[in-house]
Design a protein around this motif. Structure first.
Motif, mmCIF file in Angstrom:
data_model
loop_
_atom_site.group_PDB
_atom_site.id
_atom_site.type_symbol
_atom_site.label_atom_id
_atom_site.label_comp_id
_atom_site.label_asym_id
_atom_site.label_seq_id
_atom_site.Cartn_x
_atom_site.Cartn_y
_atom_site.Cartn_z
ATOM 1 N N GLY A 1 0.814 -1.217 0.000
ATOM 2 C CA GLY A 1 0.000 0.000 0.000
ATOM 3 C C GLY A 1 0.844 1.261 0.000
ATOM 4 N N ARG A 2 0.420 2.247 -0.789
ATOM 5 C CA ARG A 2 1.168 3.503 -0.903
ATOM 6 C C ARG A 2 0.631 4.593 0.024
ATOM 7 N N GLY A 3 -0.329 4.217 0.889
ATOM 8 C CA GLY A 3 -0.933 5.213 1.780
ATOM 9 C C GLY A 3 -0.146 5.446 3.059
ATOM 10 N N GLY A 4 0.935 4.681 3.270
ATOM 11 C CA GLY A 4 1.769 4.931 4.449
ATOM 12 C C GLY A 4 2.202 3.667 5.151
ATOM 13 N N ALA A 5 1.260 2.777 5.458
ATOM 14 C CA ALA A 5 1.597 1.620 6.294
ATOM 15 C C ALA A 5 2.290 0.511 5.506
ATOM 16 N N LYS B 1 -4.751 -7.973 1.699
ATOM 17 C CA LYS B 1 -5.961 -7.224 2.052
ATOM 18 C C LYS B 1 -7.136 -7.653 1.167
ATOM 19 N N ASN C 1 -9.070 5.753 -0.929
ATOM 20 C CA ASN C 1 -8.777 6.776 0.071
ATOM 21 C C ASN C 1 -8.074 7.960 -0.603
ATOM 22 N N GLU D 1 -5.799 12.351 1.313
ATOM 23 C CA GLU D 1 -4.498 13.032 1.165
ATOM 24 C C GLU D 1 -4.308 14.253 2.081
ATOM 25 N N TYR E 1 -8.267 15.837 8.979
ATOM 26 C CA TYR E 1 -7.117 14.990 8.626
ATOM 27 C C TYR E 1 -7.308 13.562 9.100
ATOM 28 N N GLY F 1 -8.447 10.423 7.067
ATOM 29 C CA GLY F 1 -7.598 9.613 6.197
ATOM 30 C C GLY F 1 -7.318 8.253 6.806
ATOM 31 N N GLU G 1 -8.173 4.766 7.970
ATOM 32 C CA GLU G 1 -9.211 4.033 7.243
ATOM 33 C C GLU G 1 -10.507 3.800 8.016
ATOM 34 N N VAL H 1 -9.929 -0.766 1.876
ATOM 35 C CA VAL H 1 -9.580 0.654 1.733
ATOM 36 C C VAL H 1 -8.161 0.714 1.175
ATOM 37 N N GLY I 1 -3.053 6.173 14.763
ATOM 38 C CA GLY I 1 -1.738 6.613 14.295
ATOM 39 C C GLY I 1 -1.501 8.099 14.413
ATOM 40 N N LEU I 2 -2.563 8.895 14.467
ATOM 41 C CA LEU I 2 -2.347 10.339 14.591
ATOM 42 C C LEU I 2 -1.628 10.652 15.900
HETATM 43 C C1 LIG Z 1 -4.077 9.898 10.891
HETATM 44 C C2 LIG Z 1 -3.969 9.077 9.639
HETATM 45 C C3 LIG Z 1 -4.194 9.673 8.415
HETATM 46 C C4 LIG Z 1 -4.114 8.918 7.246
HETATM 47 N N1 LIG Z 1 -4.325 9.543 6.055
HETATM 48 C C5 LIG Z 1 -4.279 8.811 4.912
HETATM 49 C C6 LIG Z 1 -4.549 9.429 3.661
HETATM 50 O O1 LIG Z 1 -4.799 10.640 3.579
HETATM 51 N N2 LIG Z 1 -4.497 8.660 2.560
HETATM 52 C C7 LIG Z 1 -4.218 7.317 2.618
HETATM 53 O O2 LIG Z 1 -4.224 6.630 1.597
HETATM 54 N N3 LIG Z 1 -3.962 6.718 3.787
HETATM 55 C C8 LIG Z 1 -3.996 7.433 4.926
HETATM 56 N N4 LIG Z 1 -3.768 6.808 6.117
HETATM 57 C C9 LIG Z 1 -3.528 5.347 6.117
HETATM 58 C C10 LIG Z 1 -4.868 4.594 6.064
HETATM 59 O O3 LIG Z 1 -5.334 4.356 7.376
HETATM 60 C C11 LIG Z 1 -4.757 3.245 5.350
HETATM 61 O O4 LIG Z 1 -3.692 2.551 5.911
HETATM 62 C C12 LIG Z 1 -4.545 3.360 3.866
HETATM 63 O O5 LIG Z 1 -5.553 4.111 3.249
HETATM 64 C C13 LIG Z 1 -4.539 1.958 3.261
HETATM 65 O O6 LIG Z 1 -4.279 2.033 1.904
HETATM 66 P P1 LIG Z 1 -3.020 1.309 1.263
HETATM 67 O O7 LIG Z 1 -2.975 -0.097 1.826
HETATM 68 O O8 LIG Z 1 -3.291 1.321 -0.187
HETATM 69 O O9 LIG Z 1 -1.828 2.084 1.663
HETATM 70 C C14 LIG Z 1 -3.806 7.539 7.314
HETATM 71 C C15 LIG Z 1 -3.571 6.943 8.551
HETATM 72 C C16 LIG Z 1 -3.628 7.707 9.700
HETATM 73 C C17 LIG Z 1 -3.357 7.048 11.015
#
Ligand SMILES: Cc1cc2nc3c(=O)[nH]c(=O)nc-3n(C[C@H](O)[C@H](O)[C@H](O)COP(=O)(O)O)c2cc1C
Ligand code: SF4
Length: 603
Positions: A214-218, A225, A242, A245, A331, A334, A336, A369, A540-541
């Motif tokens: 996943g490119r959303g952070g984790a 998934k 999602n 951003e 914020y 974001g 999930e 997500v 995570g915030l």
């Molecule tokens: C506070 C917070 C904000 C987040 N904001 C985003 C976001 O803006 N976009 C996003 O893709 N994931 C965001 N994430 C991560 C999502 O919870 C989720 O891991 C992600 O959408 C999964 O997509 P992926 O597996 O394609 O990465 C955020 C996580 C946290 C804790």
């Protein structure tokens, strides 16, 4: 400014009808209803509550949660200056003051005639063309004094936004480096056709072979998934893109949505094919509302081409469609599970997990997500195969990564690199010089000092959702960390005490240091807060909130220490100054009426 008929009651009826008086659409209804008068008066909330058969408090609670919903009157022109650190570096505060002076209003207030309000908002995703602002939801970048003067004049003349110069609203993609994804020229439907030809299981196997994360952070494995949602009991299954951003400094999803929307929607359909989902949502952050009409047009085109709807590509049982839901300036949405709450029309409070969304997500249904970029990347896998995808990048980080580059460099914008690219190479490519630090991954990411520029962008080294903010030797890293801490304190949803109180305490410490009242003991307290937030936050915030401080404290400690008035104890406020009023009342201002200073006591 109203986008509706002159009869507010009729306008509300139309909105309620359009949303089928469905309580899960509460947020969408509130966003639309706000357009009637520019804010949400109490009687309007009461009517909405009645029409949806919801408690009034629930409606008010939702309206109060989102920063783009107003339960108090605001100006007919609502000006929100983007307040990311990169906007600050480009002088947004000075421009805000200049606009307020020209319009005779106080920052943060509404003019007495109700014409205009001017305040700040968190990062608007325009860091490559800041300083930026939103006016009634429409984005304007590249602000300078000339443009601010013109905007003040247009507002004074009450010129409708549609008649403002079109170039104000031109948002550039600023793509500086293309690789596999941004270089892809794919006719709509080609990836979906390839995946359908492999069958559902064959397609999922291809995804497994790709090692896409996943490119959303984790960086969670996408195929895992998808397989979990596929195997979870319950229908209909749901795919959510999602597009929130909200991470300060990130804007690559904006560019994908603006110029590669077909890849994103195709990725959602590819996920639906693998999982057996029939319902799709694109959760679009409120700051990108201006993209909605063109995204709806892409969806309409895809429906007409048989790529959405019933029996997609002639496959009986492959029914899938996508609905766009807007966020409203939070914020945390974001995250999930908070996003899913928001999709259900509630406050964006992160859920307690397990259960995870893949088993119980939107309305209790199995829900995937995925980030915008993750979904777009699946097109590459459908076209070129999983193994070919896995062969690029590094062992643990397959494929390429889009970076949103901003700050002190000659060419800010979007850069696509295979994973494994060193920081030094990126800095060279974007024309950065005298770089002191790079904040990778946004406010919740990692701050890298010069001695770390050999490190590489990859999940196994420097992971990132895409933000890459550059700070040269003239920048004060304390100010950077303080700006991020303010961001977290503002965005904490308040659900759990460690984060609600902890982010606010952290902000207090940073402000105390900035005001010159800090002592060594405060730095120790910051360490203690870090442990509290990391261990006790619900999402995570909260756990990421101290990151910018801890990183900069460790790597740029002098930026903190030069602010300490004393290395020992220092009171949190100036007691002698606080006694000024008492001195005035008693008419005494001699030496004995003052507290001794630290230095005097030492003598
Ligand atoms: C506070 C917070 C904000 C987040 N904001 C985003 C976001 O803006 N976009 C996003 O893709 N994931 C965001 N994430 C991560 C999502 O919870 C989720 O891991 C992600 O959408 C999964 O997509 P992926 O597996 O394609 O990465 C955020 C996580 C946290 C804790
Ligand atoms: S950690 Fe912060 S943002 Fe997350 S649930 Fe707790 S209060 Fe809300």
């Amino acid at each position: 400014m109203s986008a509706h008929s002159s009869d507010p009651s009729q306008a509300l009826d139309t909105i309620l009808q359009r949303h089928g008086r469905d309580p899960t659409r509460l947020l969408q209804i509130l966003i639309a209803a706000q357009d009637i008068e520019g804010w949400l008066p109490a009687p309007l909330l009461t009517r909405i509550a009645g029409a949806l058969a919801l408690p009034r408090a629930r409606v008010e609670g939702v309206a109060g949660f989102y920063s783009f919903l107003y339960t108090q009157p605001v100006g007919r022109y609502r000006v929100l200056f983007s307040d990311n650190i990169t906007d600050r570096m480009l002088g947004n505060a000075e421009l805000l003051d200049a606009l307020c002076r020209k319009l005779w209003i106080e920052p943060g207030h509404t003019s007495e005639d109700g014409l205009v309000s001017v305040t700040t908002t968190s990062c608007t995703g325009l860091c490559d063309q800041g300083p930026a602002m939103l006016v009634n939801g429409r984005a304007i970048g590249q602000l300078g004094h000339r443009r601010i003067n013109e905007i003040a004049e247009l507002i004074r003349q009450q010129r409708p936004l549609d008649l403002w110069p079109a170039e104000y609203f031109q948002i550039d993609d600023n793509i500086r480096r293309r690789d596999a994804l941004l270089g892809l020229d794919m006719p709509a439907g080609a990836a979906l056709q390839a995946a359908v030809a492999r069958g559902r299981d064959g397609w999922l196997a291809e995804m497994q072979a790709s090692n896409l994360r996943g490119r959303g952070g984790a960086g969670f494995a996408t195929a895992v998934k998808w397989a979990s949602a596929k195997n979870a009991p319950g229908t209909p299954k749901v795919i959510v893109c999602n597009a929130d951003e909200g991470e300060p400094g990130t804007f690559k999803d904006r560019v994908l949505l603006n110029s590669f929307a077909d890849l994103v929607f195709e990725g959602m359909s590819l996920a639906a094919w693998a999982v057996g989902a029939s319902q799709g949502f694109l959760y679009l952050r409120g700051e990108y509302r201006y993209l909605r009409p063109q995204l709806e047009a892409v969806l309409a085109r895809r429906r007409a081409a048989g790529l959405l709807g019933q029996s997609i590509l002639g496959q009986a049982g492959f029914d899938f469609d996508i609905d766009i839901h807007l966020g409203a300036g939070a914020y945390v949405c974001g995250e999930e599970s908070a996003l899913i709450e928001s999709l259900e029309g509630k406050r964006g409070t992160p859920r307690i997990r397990p259960p995870f969304p893949v088993t119980k997500g939107y309305l209790g249904r199995p829900t995937v997500v995925n980030n915008v970029e993750t979904l777009a990347k699946t097109c590459l896998i459908a076209l070129g195969g999983g193994e070919a995808f896995a062969a690029t990048g590094t062992a643990q980080s397959a494929g390429t990564k889009l970076l949103s580059i901003s700050g002190d460099c000659a060419s800010p914008g979007i850069y696509e690199y295979p994973f494994g690219v060193p920081i030094s190479r990126i800095l060279e490519d974007c024309g950065a010089s005298d770089t002191q630090a790079v904040q990778v991954g946004g406010a919740s990411g990692i701050c890298l000092a010069g001695y770390e520029f050999h490190r590489r962008i990859a999940y196994e080294d420097v992971p990132t959702a895409g933000a890459f903010m550059i700070f040269d030797g003239t920048r004060d890293l304390f100010d950077v960390a303080r700006a991020f801490v303010h961001f977290f304190a503002h965005e904490s949803c308040g659900f759990c005490t460690p984060c609600r109180v902890g982010t606010s305490l952290l902000k207090g410490f940073m402000d105390k240091l900035a005001d010159g009242h800090g002592a060594q003991a405060d730095l120790a307290d910051i360490d203690w807060l870090d442990r509290l937030l990391k261990n006790a936050s619900h999402c995570g915030l909260g756990s990421a909130a101290p990151n910018p401080v801890i990183d900069t404290l460790q790597k740029f400690r002098p930026a903190y220490e030069r602010r300490l008035v004393s290395l020992d104890f220092e009171p949190a406020f100036d007691l002698d100054a606080a006694l000024a009023e008492a001195r005035q009342l008693t008419g005494r201002d001699d030496g004995g009426a003052h507290l001794k200073t630290h230095e005097e006591e030492e003598k």
